[in-house]
Scaffold this motif. Structure first.
Motif, PDB file in Angstrom:
ATOM      1  N   UNK A 277       0.830  -1.202   0.000  1.00  0.00           N
ATOM      2  CA  UNK A 277       0.000   0.000   0.000  1.00  0.00           C
ATOM      3  C   UNK A 277       0.866   1.255   0.000  1.00  0.00           C
ATOM      4  N   UNK A 278       1.848   1.308   0.918  1.00  0.00           N
ATOM      5  CA  UNK A 278       2.712   2.490   0.982  1.00  0.00           C
ATOM      6  C   UNK A 278       3.565   2.607  -0.277  1.00  0.00           C
ATOM      7  N   UNK A 279       4.026   1.467  -0.814  1.00  0.00           N
ATOM      8  CA  UNK A 279       4.804   1.499  -2.047  1.00  0.00           C
ATOM      9  C   UNK A 279       3.983   1.974  -3.233  1.00  0.00           C
ATOM     10  N   UNK A 280       2.700   1.579  -3.269  1.00  0.00           N
ATOM     11  CA  UNK A 280       1.792   2.028  -4.333  1.00  0.00           C
ATOM     12  C   UNK A 280       1.629   3.544  -4.288  1.00  0.00           C
ATOM     13  N   UNK A 281       1.412   4.085  -3.084  1.00  0.00           N
ATOM     14  CA  UNK A 281       1.272   5.534  -2.936  1.00  0.00           C
ATOM     15  C   UNK A 281       2.586   6.235  -3.279  1.00  0.00           C
ATOM     16  N   UNK A 282       3.708   5.656  -2.846  1.00  0.00           N
ATOM     17  CA  UNK A 282       5.022   6.221  -3.156  1.00  0.00           C
ATOM     18  C   UNK A 282       5.219   6.312  -4.672  1.00  0.00           C
ATOM     19  N   UNK A 283       4.869   5.228  -5.367  1.00  0.00           N
ATOM     20  CA  UNK A 283       5.042   5.200  -6.831  1.00  0.00           C
ATOM     21  C   UNK A 283       4.143   6.231  -7.512  1.00  0.00           C
ATOM     22  N   UNK A 284       2.859   6.282  -7.108  1.00  0.00           N
ATOM     23  CA  UNK A 284       1.928   7.217  -7.738  1.00  0.00           C
ATOM     24  C   UNK A 284       2.332   8.666  -7.474  1.00  0.00           C
ATOM     25  N   UNK A 285       2.776   8.941  -6.247  1.00  0.00           N
ATOM     26  CA  UNK A 285       3.176  10.311  -5.913  1.00  0.00           C
ATOM     27  C   UNK A 285       4.400  10.736  -6.713  1.00  0.00           C
ATOM     28  N   UNK A 286       5.364   9.866  -6.792  1.00  0.00           N
ATOM     29  CA  UNK A 286       6.573  10.208  -7.544  1.00  0.00           C
ATOM     30  C   UNK A 286       6.265  10.368  -9.032  1.00  0.00           C
ATOM     31  N   UNK A 308       4.660  11.224   1.437  1.00  0.00           N
ATOM     32  CA  UNK A 308       3.331  10.656   1.210  1.00  0.00           C
ATOM     33  C   UNK A 308       3.263   9.223   1.729  1.00  0.00           C
ATOM     34  N   UNK A 309       4.371   8.502   1.594  1.00  0.00           N
ATOM     35  CA  UNK A 309       4.408   7.145   2.120  1.00  0.00           C
ATOM     36  C   UNK A 309       4.271   7.110   3.629  1.00  0.00           C
ATOM     37  N   UNK A 310       4.898   8.063   4.314  1.00  0.00           N
ATOM     38  CA  UNK A 310       4.775   8.134   5.771  1.00  0.00           C
ATOM     39  C   UNK A 310       3.335   8.410   6.192  1.00  0.00           C
ATOM     40  N   UNK A 311       2.678   9.327   5.480  1.00  0.00           N
ATOM     41  CA  UNK A 311       1.272   9.621   5.782  1.00  0.00           C
ATOM     42  C   UNK A 311       0.415   8.380   5.549  1.00  0.00           C
ATOM     43  N   UNK A 312       0.702   7.649   4.485  1.00  0.00           N
ATOM     44  CA  UNK A 312      -0.045   6.427   4.186  1.00  0.00           C
ATOM     45  C   UNK A 312       0.147   5.385   5.271  1.00  0.00           C
ATOM     46  N   UNK A 458      -3.723  -2.601  -3.866  1.00  0.00           N
ATOM     47  CA  UNK A 458      -3.981  -1.215  -4.300  1.00  0.00           C
ATOM     48  C   UNK A 458      -5.473  -0.905  -4.419  1.00  0.00           C
ATOM     49  N   UNK A 459      -6.252  -1.864  -4.930  1.00  0.00           N
ATOM     50  CA  UNK A 459      -7.691  -1.633  -5.068  1.00  0.00           C
ATOM     51  C   UNK A 459      -8.365  -1.525  -3.710  1.00  0.00           C
TER      52      UNK A 459
END
Length: 705
Positions: A277-286, A308-312, A458-459
């Motif tokens: 989950x955090x990696x997905x957010x990290x990838x999308x944010x970057x 963003x990953x920390x917030x996630x 992710x979903x």
């Protein structure tokens, strides 16, 4: 060659360099483990004094002694610090525990959280405000209660009539110590509601901290309901468990299938969930920062993504109820993101050691839990694998279809290798803690991992957020599809021949040896690291004692006898969980028709059992709380080798002389017992003798109901 050995060993030690810092986490964990394996509670002043002396010696060695001696002294000081921290934590969480014999009582309090589904109803955690027969000083901070029917949401004031007891002792000598888990959660009692739950009126307002906890749990409970309604009924259990940590919706069939396929880790929020989950957010944010040229020129996209990953991670931790496994995963993931913010490598042994130290400082009791042992061993093995192959394989110059095949093959191969390495690292702990190993776990994880990584998790993460506003159903449809495939894989793999192997529990000493072996293999530099492999396999090769001939439950309410590879419980419908735990630990099986096996060997009624003639040894049992009358007592003893009486025996008939008699006083003192029939009589092991005299295991005075 012999003369050169000392120099070679010295060179191997010097090869470690600053790697000794990594062993600080191992030493601290070893100190925590030493504390929890003590047979009596040490005095606080003694523990802190030893730690202070060790720290002083280490400081002196760092200044005046050679480097090797200084390192050794420092590790010993850290070990002593682990013992001291575990002692401090034990004293800090001390809370009242319900005494045996309380019986039926009335309870008023606040529903703090749901605690899963039981055989008789839903479980809840209650913060009691008032318990009949108990003074405020005797009232536990928290109790766990099995309710009749549906549980009210967290934050509800309730009044119930219930039977309240202390936390149940281990099911057999050496089995998992549930009272220790309850102690560190401040859970001072367990109970069974005798009627429907009523709303309580006039309760004092709960403190702020409790109000916040109940509000968060009520939000999680509401989110779980919304997610369950948005996916299919068969997929609701895994979906809710993977997002909120609630397992109320899981069926026993799903649990068994996922466990036997090696996929049970998906049902408990841990490093995999947090990482995906955090990696997905990290990838999308970057990706989003890089796609906006104006922003990409002004900020560091990688660091923004790490933030963003920390917030996630914090949000997911809150959503999951901050369970210990989720808390450990959050600390590990946060360490990686903070490393990125500080321009350090995210995946290193240093980051893992820091995460382990933080977890053990906050919760030293984690060291004896299967979740900590397995998660950090798997992560440590994967980091060691990444360290062994730090460079990406150079691709050949070829057309893109060939490169696509090459990259797909490399990705699949890397996934299989990672699954094998992680499974091998966690294998000793799975066998010791659960007595089972999923033989096709690598296959199950290799088939399922792409589904969880790219579709399900992710979903679920995006769908759970959108579902708060009632907009998540289209995204959760994709998660539902992924969960269907995951359950299908779990059921197929678990149905394969020899999918699960059951292995009897080894002696306790085998587990720390395996743990140190895994650590040595992963952390040590040089050829000596392979000496850790046979140590890591100690759980496999350590000799086992023969299975006991008789097992008796901790309260004397049931017993089982061994017949070859089978265990025959005298009361098939009583203490089923304890019987199952004992047979699993001793690698025994229950007969296909338990009732027929009992009827063939025993003559039983509602109050007693007596073994029929012709058995290798004869066992009799009396199941009422009050001892039998003399005539019935004498009949139970006639021709018997062992007599079990659940209640207290004040007078022993002459017919029972020479017979091994166990009564309620013995069970109150010793708990569960395993017995071996010997030529000269009986040999036995009591649960209390292995637990020692600790705050969570102290035996209370006899108080028969």
């Amino acid at each position: 060659m012999i003369k050169a050995a000392p120099a070679w060993l010295t060179a191997q030690v010097d090869l470690q360099g600053h790697r000794w810092v990594l062993w600080a986490a191992v030493a601290f964990g070893a100190g925590c483990g030493v504390y929890f394996k003590l047979m009596s509670e040490p005095a606080a002043w003694l523990v802190y004094a030893i730690a202070g002396v060790a720290i002083a010696v280490a400081a002196g060695a760092a200044r005046f002694a050679p480097r090797r001696i200084a390192y050794a002294a420092a590790l010993l000081a850290v070990l002593a610090g682990g013992v001291a921290m575990a002692k401090w934590r034990t004293d800090a969480v001390a809370a009242p525990i319900v005494q045996p014999g309380l019986g039926m009582t009335t309870i008023e309090g606040w529903v703090v959280d749901l605690a899963g589904a039981g055989a008789h109803g839903e479980k809840v955690v209650i913060a009691p405000v008032w318990i009949d027969k108990l003074s405020p000083a005797q009232t536990p901070f928290r109790i766990r209660m099995v309710l009749q029917g549906k549980a009210p949401p967290p934050g509800s004031p309730i009044r119930i009539r219930a039977i309240l007891d202390p936390p149940p002792p281990p099911s057999s000598p050496g089995a998992h110590d549930f009272p220790r888990d309850f102690y560190f959660k401040s859970l001072g009692g367990v109970g069974l509601a005798l009627g429907q739950t009523e709303e309580a009126y006039g309760l004092d307002p709960p403190p702020l901290r409790l109000r916040v906890a109940m509000a968060v749990n009520r939000w999680r409970w509401s989110l779980a309901r919304k997610i369950a309604d948005a996916v299919g009924p068969d997929e609701a259990g895994p979906a809710v468990a993977m997002t909120t940590g609630e397992d109320n919706y899981l069926s026993e069939e799903q649990r068994n299938a996922m466990r036997d396929a090696g996929l049970a880790h998906l049902l408990a929020i841990g490093g995999l969930h947090m990482g995906i989950v955090a990696g997905f957010v990290f990838f999308l944010t970057r990706l989003g920062v890089a796609a906006w040229p104006w922003l990409a020129l002004r900020v560091n996209g990688k660091k923004v993504a790490a933030g963003a990953g920390l917030v996630t991670v914090a949000t997911y931790l809150l959503m999951s109820g901050a369970a210990p496994s989720a808390e450990r995963a959050a600390i590990t993931a946060s360490t990686a993101f903070i490393a990125i913010l500080l321009n350090r490598k995210a995946i290193t042994f240093n980051a893992l050691a820091i995460a382990a130290l933080i977890v053990l400082v906050l919760r030293p009791e984690s060291i004896v839990g299967a979740s900590f042992q397995m998660s950090f061993s798997a992560t440590m093995a994967l980091v060691a694998l990444a360290e062994a192959w730090p460079h990406r394989i150079r691709e050949i110059s070829a057309p893109w279809p060939i490169l696509a095949v090459q990259r797909t093959g490399a990705w699949i191969g890397a996934g299989l290798l990672a699954s094998f390495v992680a499974g091998a690292a966690t294998g000793p702990f799975s066998i010791y803690q659960f007595n089972t190993t999923a033989n096709y776990g690598v296959v199950g994880n290799a088939l399922e991992m792409p589904i969880s990584t790219f579709l399900t998790m992710p979903s679920l993460a995006l769908g759970a957020v959108l579902q708060l506003a009632g907009l998540g159903k289209p995204v959760l449809f994709l998660a539902d599809l992924g969960l269907q495939w995951t359950l299908a894989i779990g059921r197929w793999v678990s149905s394969l021949p020899y999918a699960v192997t059951t292995i009897a529990s080894p002696p306790t000493i085998a587990l720390p040896i395996s743990f140190l072996g895994v650590c040595f293999t992963c952390l040590w530099r040089g050829k000596l690291r392979w000496l850790g492999l046979p140590l890591a396999c100690a759980v496999f090769w350590w000799p086992r004692l023969p299975a006991p001939d008789v097992w008796v439950a901790a309260d004397g309410s049931n017993a089982a006898v061994r017949s070859g590879a089978y265990a025959i419980p005298l009361r098939p419908d009583v203490k089923q969980f304890d019987v199952g735990m004992w047979t699993q630990r001793r690698n025994l099986k229950l007969p296909a028709d338990v009732n027929a096996a009992v009827a063939q060997r025993f003559d039983c009624d509602r109050t007693a059992c007596k073994e029929n003639p012709g058995a290798p040894f004869r066992v009799s049992g009396w199941w009422r709380n009050k001892a039998p009358e003399d005539a019935r007592f004498a009949g139970l003893c006639a021709g018997a080798d062992l007599v079990i009486v659940r209640g207290r025996v004040d007078r022993v008939p002459d017919a029972c002389r020479g017979v091994l008699l166990l009564d309620g006083v013995d069970f109150r003192r010793g708990g569960a017992v395993e017995l071996w029939r010997r030529a000269g009589g009986w040999a036995g092991v009591w649960s209390a003798d292995q637990r020692g005299d600790r705050p969570w295991s102290r035996i209370q005075p006899w108080n028969a109901r």
